[in-house]
Design an enzyme around this catalytic site. Sequence first.
Site, short mmCIF file in Angstrom:
data_model
loop_
_atom_site.label_atom_id
_atom_site.label_comp_id
_atom_site.label_asym_id
_atom_site.label_seq_id
_atom_site.Cartn_x
_atom_site.Cartn_y
_atom_site.Cartn_z
N HIS A 31 18.07 -24.23 -47.40
CA HIS A 31 16.76 -24.89 -47.54
C HIS A 31 16.77 -25.90 -48.68
O HIS A 31 16.27 -27.01 -48.55
CB HIS A 31 15.65 -23.86 -47.84
CG HIS A 31 15.42 -22.83 -46.77
ND1 HIS A 31 15.34 -21.48 -47.03
CD2 HIS A 31 15.25 -22.95 -45.44
CE1 HIS A 31 15.11 -20.83 -45.91
NE2 HIS A 31 15.06 -21.69 -44.93
N LYS A 55 4.24 -11.65 -38.91
CA LYS A 55 5.70 -11.60 -39.09
C LYS A 55 6.02 -10.58 -40.20
O LYS A 55 5.33 -10.54 -41.21
CB LYS A 55 6.21 -13.00 -39.48
CG LYS A 55 7.50 -13.36 -38.77
CD LYS A 55 7.88 -14.79 -39.05
CE LYS A 55 9.31 -15.04 -38.62
NZ LYS A 55 9.76 -16.38 -38.95
N ARG A 105 21.50 -25.90 -38.05
CA ARG A 105 22.76 -25.27 -38.49
C ARG A 105 23.83 -25.34 -37.41
O ARG A 105 24.96 -25.62 -37.66
CB ARG A 105 22.54 -23.80 -38.85
CG ARG A 105 22.05 -23.61 -40.23
CD ARG A 105 21.42 -22.28 -40.38
NE ARG A 105 20.20 -22.19 -39.61
CZ ARG A 105 19.34 -21.22 -39.68
NH1 ARG A 105 19.57 -20.20 -40.48
NH2 ARG A 105 18.25 -21.22 -38.96
N SER A 143 17.97 -16.81 -44.06
CA SER A 143 17.20 -15.87 -44.88
C SER A 143 17.50 -14.43 -44.43
O SER A 143 17.57 -13.52 -45.26
CB SER A 143 15.70 -16.15 -44.76
OG SER A 143 15.41 -17.44 -45.25
P1 ADP Z 1 11.43 -20.77 -39.56
O1 ADP Z 1 10.88 -19.40 -39.38
O2 ADP Z 1 10.43 -21.87 -39.37
O3 ADP Z 1 12.72 -21.04 -38.82
P2 ADP Z 1 13.06 -20.72 -41.91
O4 ADP Z 1 12.63 -20.51 -43.33
O5 ADP Z 1 14.02 -19.75 -41.33
O6 ADP Z 1 11.72 -20.83 -41.11
O7 ADP Z 1 13.73 -22.17 -41.75
C1 ADP Z 1 13.05 -23.34 -42.12
C2 ADP Z 1 13.92 -24.54 -41.78
O8 ADP Z 1 15.11 -24.50 -42.54
C3 ADP Z 1 14.38 -24.60 -40.32
O9 ADP Z 1 14.38 -25.96 -39.90
C4 ADP Z 1 15.79 -24.09 -40.37
O10 ADP Z 1 16.58 -24.62 -39.30
C5 ADP Z 1 16.24 -24.66 -41.70
N1 ADP Z 1 17.34 -23.90 -42.27
C6 ADP Z 1 17.42 -22.57 -42.45
N2 ADP Z 1 18.60 -22.22 -43.00
C7 ADP Z 1 19.31 -23.38 -43.16
C8 ADP Z 1 20.61 -23.71 -43.63
N3 ADP Z 1 21.46 -22.76 -44.05
N4 ADP Z 1 20.99 -25.00 -43.66
C9 ADP Z 1 20.14 -25.96 -43.22
N5 ADP Z 1 18.90 -25.72 -42.72
C10 ADP Z 1 18.48 -24.45 -42.69
#
Ligand code: ADP
Length: 185
Positions: A31, A55, A105, A143
């Site tokens: 992120h 969630k 990703r 996450s």
């Molecule tokens: P959501 O529940 O909306 O997917 P996340 O917090 O999991 O929320 O992810 C938010 C954004 O960050 C999404 O666009 C996800 O693809 C991106 N993201 C998550 N992990 C990574 C990573 N390791 N590298 C790049 N982008 C990421």
Amino acid sequence: MATKRASQTKIGRPVDTAVFPGSFDPLTFGHVDIITRSAEIFDKVIVGVLYNPSKNLLFTQEERVALIEKQFEKYKGRIEVVSFSGLLVEFVQSIKSRVIVRGLRAISDFDYEAQMALVNRKLAPHIETFFLTAREEHSYISSTVVKQVAMLGGDVSNMVPPVVAKALAKKYQERKGVGRRSDSR
Ligand code: ADP
């Protein structure tokens, strides 16, 4: 045959603010990288932290927001953290933006992300989704993986910023304490 959109030559005003939405439960280096790279393209990046009580999240809304704020405190004004609930496109419109940033990703992210982008375009045709590909070294980070490793006492220092690693250790320590207290009853 060219589509109407592709053949039109009217170009609207450029956008200075982009929205990076997500759950951030918790913030990872993946992120952080997307936020930083977005801030190099847009004047301002709003990190939209989704409030979703249904969630099952580890960190509360306030904790998730506070961790991102702490990580980017030096960039106040350029990077801001805002909670939102409900439709993403409504949130984007409410802050007068037109750009949603998402990270990709792997191919496995693509199906879901493309579907969401199309749904959002149906709901609000003037809002665009920008995809930034994850850095190779972050492509395995999520996450969920971070929480699994931290729960088992593993080292997450190469997956999350120090402020998040500390918060994770505290959270699982508290949980262990609660578990132990209820075991001894
Ligand atoms: P959501 O529940 O909306 O997917 P996340 O917090 O999991 O929320 O992810 C938010 C954004 O960050 C999404 O666009 C996800 O693809 C991106 N993201 C998550 N992990 C990574 C990573 N390791 N590298 C790049 N982008 C990421």
